[in-house]
Design a protein around this motif. Sequence first.
Motif, PDB file in Angstrom:
ATOM      1  N   TRP A 155       0.832  -1.202   0.000  1.00 48.07           N
ATOM      2  CA  TRP A 155       0.000   0.000   0.000  1.00 48.07           C
ATOM      3  C   TRP A 155       0.868   1.253   0.000  1.00 48.07           C
ATOM      4  O   TRP A 155       0.561   2.240  -0.659  1.00 48.07           O
ATOM      5  CB  TRP A 155      -0.919  -0.013   1.225  1.00 48.07           C
ATOM      6  CG  TRP A 155      -1.854   1.156   1.293  1.00 48.07           C
ATOM      7  CD1 TRP A 155      -3.086   1.255   0.712  1.00 48.07           C
ATOM      8  CD2 TRP A 155      -1.633   2.390   1.982  1.00 48.07           C
ATOM      9  NE1 TRP A 155      -3.643   2.479   1.006  1.00 48.07           N
ATOM     10  CE2 TRP A 155      -2.767   3.194   1.791  1.00 48.07           C
ATOM     11  CE3 TRP A 155      -0.591   2.892   2.754  1.00 48.07           C
ATOM     12  CZ2 TRP A 155      -2.897   4.466   2.337  1.00 48.07           C
ATOM     13  CZ3 TRP A 155      -0.708   4.163   3.291  1.00 48.07           C
ATOM     14  CH2 TRP A 155      -1.852   4.934   3.077  1.00 48.07           C
ATOM     15  N   PHE A 156       1.976   1.211   0.725  1.00 49.73           N
ATOM     16  CA  PHE A 156       2.860   2.369   0.827  1.00 49.73           C
ATOM     17  C   PHE A 156       3.544   2.677  -0.508  1.00 49.73           C
ATOM     18  O   PHE A 156       4.001   3.791  -0.722  1.00 49.73           O
ATOM     19  CB  PHE A 156       3.910   2.142   1.918  1.00 49.73           C
ATOM     20  CG  PHE A 156       3.306   1.985   3.285  1.00 49.73           C
ATOM     21  CD1 PHE A 156       2.915   3.085   4.017  1.00 49.73           C
ATOM     22  CD2 PHE A 156       3.105   0.725   3.828  1.00 49.73           C
ATOM     23  CE1 PHE A 156       2.341   2.946   5.269  1.00 49.73           C
ATOM     24  CE2 PHE A 156       2.538   0.571   5.083  1.00 49.73           C
ATOM     25  CZ  PHE A 156       2.150   1.683   5.806  1.00 49.73           C
ATOM     26  N   ASP A 157       3.605   1.680  -1.373  1.00 51.24           N
ATOM     27  CA  ASP A 157       4.222   1.878  -2.685  1.00 51.24           C
ATOM     28  C   ASP A 157       3.229   2.397  -3.716  1.00 51.24           C
ATOM     29  O   ASP A 157       3.601   2.630  -4.867  1.00 51.24           O
ATOM     30  CB  ASP A 157       4.841   0.565  -3.178  1.00 51.24           C
ATOM     31  CG  ASP A 157       6.015   0.149  -2.308  1.00 51.24           C
ATOM     32  OD1 ASP A 157       6.721   1.035  -1.786  1.00 51.24           O
ATOM     33  OD2 ASP A 157       6.211  -1.069  -2.132  1.00 51.24           O
ATOM     34  N   SER A 158       1.977   2.568  -3.340  1.00 50.74           N
ATOM     35  CA  SER A 158       0.970   3.045  -4.298  1.00 50.74           C
ATOM     36  C   SER A 158       0.226   4.273  -3.760  1.00 50.74           C
ATOM     37  O   SER A 158      -0.984   4.411  -3.939  1.00 50.74           O
ATOM     38  CB  SER A 158      -0.015   1.922  -4.623  1.00 50.74           C
ATOM     39  OG  SER A 158      -0.650   1.467  -3.448  1.00 50.74           O
ATOM     40  N   LEU A 159       0.959   5.178  -3.133  1.00 52.31           N
ATOM     41  CA  LEU A 159       0.331   6.376  -2.578  1.00 52.31           C
ATOM     42  C   LEU A 159      -0.251   7.285  -3.656  1.00 52.31           C
ATOM     43  O   LEU A 159      -1.126   8.101  -3.363  1.00 52.31           O
ATOM     44  CB  LEU A 159       1.327   7.151  -1.714  1.00 52.31           C
ATOM     45  CG  LEU A 159       1.734   6.476  -0.405  1.00 52.31           C
ATOM     46  CD1 LEU A 159       2.773   7.319   0.330  1.00 52.31           C
ATOM     47  CD2 LEU A 159       0.525   6.230   0.482  1.00 52.31           C
ATOM     48  N   GLU A 160       0.206   7.126  -4.886  1.00 49.79           N
ATOM     49  CA  GLU A 160      -0.384   7.934  -5.971  1.00 49.79           C
ATOM     50  C   GLU A 160      -1.858   7.582  -6.177  1.00 49.79           C
ATOM     51  O   GLU A 160      -2.619   8.376  -6.729  1.00 49.79           O
ATOM     52  CB  GLU A 160       0.401   7.791  -7.281  1.00 49.79           C
ATOM     53  CG  GLU A 160       0.523   6.379  -7.804  1.00 49.79           C
ATOM     54  CD  GLU A 160       1.643   5.565  -7.133  1.00 49.79           C
ATOM     55  OE1 GLU A 160       1.640   4.341  -7.312  1.00 49.79           O
ATOM     56  OE2 GLU A 160       2.489   6.146  -6.454  1.00 49.79           O
ATOM     57  N   ASP A 161      -2.265   6.404  -5.693  1.00 48.16           N
ATOM     58  CA  ASP A 161      -3.679   6.020  -5.749  1.00 48.16           C
ATOM     59  C   ASP A 161      -4.457   6.553  -4.544  1.00 48.16           C
ATOM     60  O   ASP A 161      -5.686   6.553  -4.547  1.00 48.16           O
ATOM     61  CB  ASP A 161      -3.826   4.494  -5.790  1.00 48.16           C
ATOM     62  CG  ASP A 161      -3.199   3.883  -7.031  1.00 48.16           C
ATOM     63  OD1 ASP A 161      -3.121   4.575  -8.065  1.00 48.16           O
ATOM     64  OD2 ASP A 161      -2.762   2.716  -6.948  1.00 48.16           O
ATOM     65  N   VAL A 162      -3.748   6.991  -3.522  1.00 41.37           N
ATOM     66  CA  VAL A 162      -4.376   7.473  -2.289  1.00 41.37           C
ATOM     67  C   VAL A 162      -4.683   8.967  -2.389  1.00 41.37           C
ATOM     68  O   VAL A 162      -5.753   9.418  -1.999  1.00 41.37           O
ATOM     69  CB  VAL A 162      -3.465   7.191  -1.072  1.00 41.37           C
ATOM     70  CG1 VAL A 162      -4.029   7.806   0.193  1.00 41.37           C
ATOM     71  CG2 VAL A 162      -3.250   5.694  -0.908  1.00 41.37           C
ATOM     72  N   PHE A 163      -3.730   9.715  -2.913  1.00 45.59           N
ATOM     73  CA  PHE A 163      -3.877  11.168  -3.001  1.00 45.59           C
ATOM     74  C   PHE A 163      -4.158  11.577  -4.445  1.00 45.59           C
ATOM     75  O   PHE A 163      -3.485  11.122  -5.370  1.00 45.59           O
ATOM     76  CB  PHE A 163      -2.614  11.871  -2.493  1.00 45.59           C
ATOM     77  CG  PHE A 163      -2.315  11.552  -1.064  1.00 45.59           C
ATOM     78  CD1 PHE A 163      -3.056  12.128  -0.040  1.00 45.59           C
ATOM     79  CD2 PHE A 163      -1.311  10.659  -0.726  1.00 45.59           C
ATOM     80  CE1 PHE A 163      -2.807  11.823   1.281  1.00 45.59           C
ATOM     81  CE2 PHE A 163      -1.050  10.350   0.593  1.00 45.59           C
ATOM     82  CZ  PHE A 163      -1.798  10.930   1.604  1.00 45.59           C
ATOM     83  N   SER A 164      -5.129  12.447  -4.613  1.00 49.29           N
ATOM     84  CA  SER A 164      -5.484  12.925  -5.950  1.00 49.29           C
ATOM     85  C   SER A 164      -4.367  13.807  -6.497  1.00 49.29           C
ATOM     86  O   SER A 164      -3.504  14.281  -5.742  1.00 49.29           O
ATOM     87  CB  SER A 164      -6.790  13.721  -5.895  1.00 49.29           C
ATOM     88  OG  SER A 164      -6.588  14.938  -5.196  1.00 49.29           O
ATOM     89  N   GLU A 165      -4.406  14.054  -7.779  1.00 51.13           N
ATOM     90  CA  GLU A 165      -3.408  14.926  -8.411  1.00 51.13           C
ATOM     91  C   GLU A 165      -3.407  16.317  -7.764  1.00 51.13           C
ATOM     92  O   GLU A 165      -2.332  16.822  -7.415  1.00 51.13           O
ATOM     93  CB  GLU A 165      -3.663  15.024  -9.914  1.00 51.13           C
ATOM     94  CG  GLU A 165      -2.665  15.888 -10.657  1.00 51.13           C
ATOM     95  CD  GLU A 165      -1.254  15.337 -10.668  1.00 51.13           C
ATOM     96  OE1 GLU A 165      -0.309  16.138 -10.808  1.00 51.13           O
ATOM     97  OE2 GLU A 165      -1.080  14.103 -10.542  1.00 51.13           O
TER      98      GLU A 165
END
Length: 152
Positions: free
Chosen positions: A61-71
């Motif tokens: 999960w920590f490697d996919s933070l771009e999916d957690v926070f919007s642009e």
Amino acid sequence: LEDLEKIFDLVKLETHALVVLLTSRVLTRMWCAGEITTAVFHKIFVAPVNTETFVEPPRSWFDSLEDVFSEPERVTLEECGINLPLIRQAYLQVCMGDYWEFDRLGPVEEQEGVAAELANACKEVQVKGVKKLDRLPILREVSTRARALCRA
């Protein structure tokens, strides 16, 4: 943006300890990410408090933070000097360590006890002027009850 910068400056310049209530959504909030990251990278004492709604994310999960926070959230954080690699590193530091346990649905007396121990630990940091990432030496100096509250 100005308000976020002020918050992060308060953490960096005027905070001796940051208590992070780990809930189901805390790691998905832009301002929480900024506060946690600011604290970790400025060696502010961080006291993560595990609540009944928090589930430690898998390492992936920590490697996919771009999916957690919007642009727009990422841009705002970057304008404050905080990017995803820094957030990832800070989150790993906080989430992979020891937690204080706090049952928000538990007896008030237990909650008050945990709150008192947290306040005591934070006061110790302030009194000693210590700014440490490593929470355990500080916790060892508090009380037996405080150590019992930490997850091994």
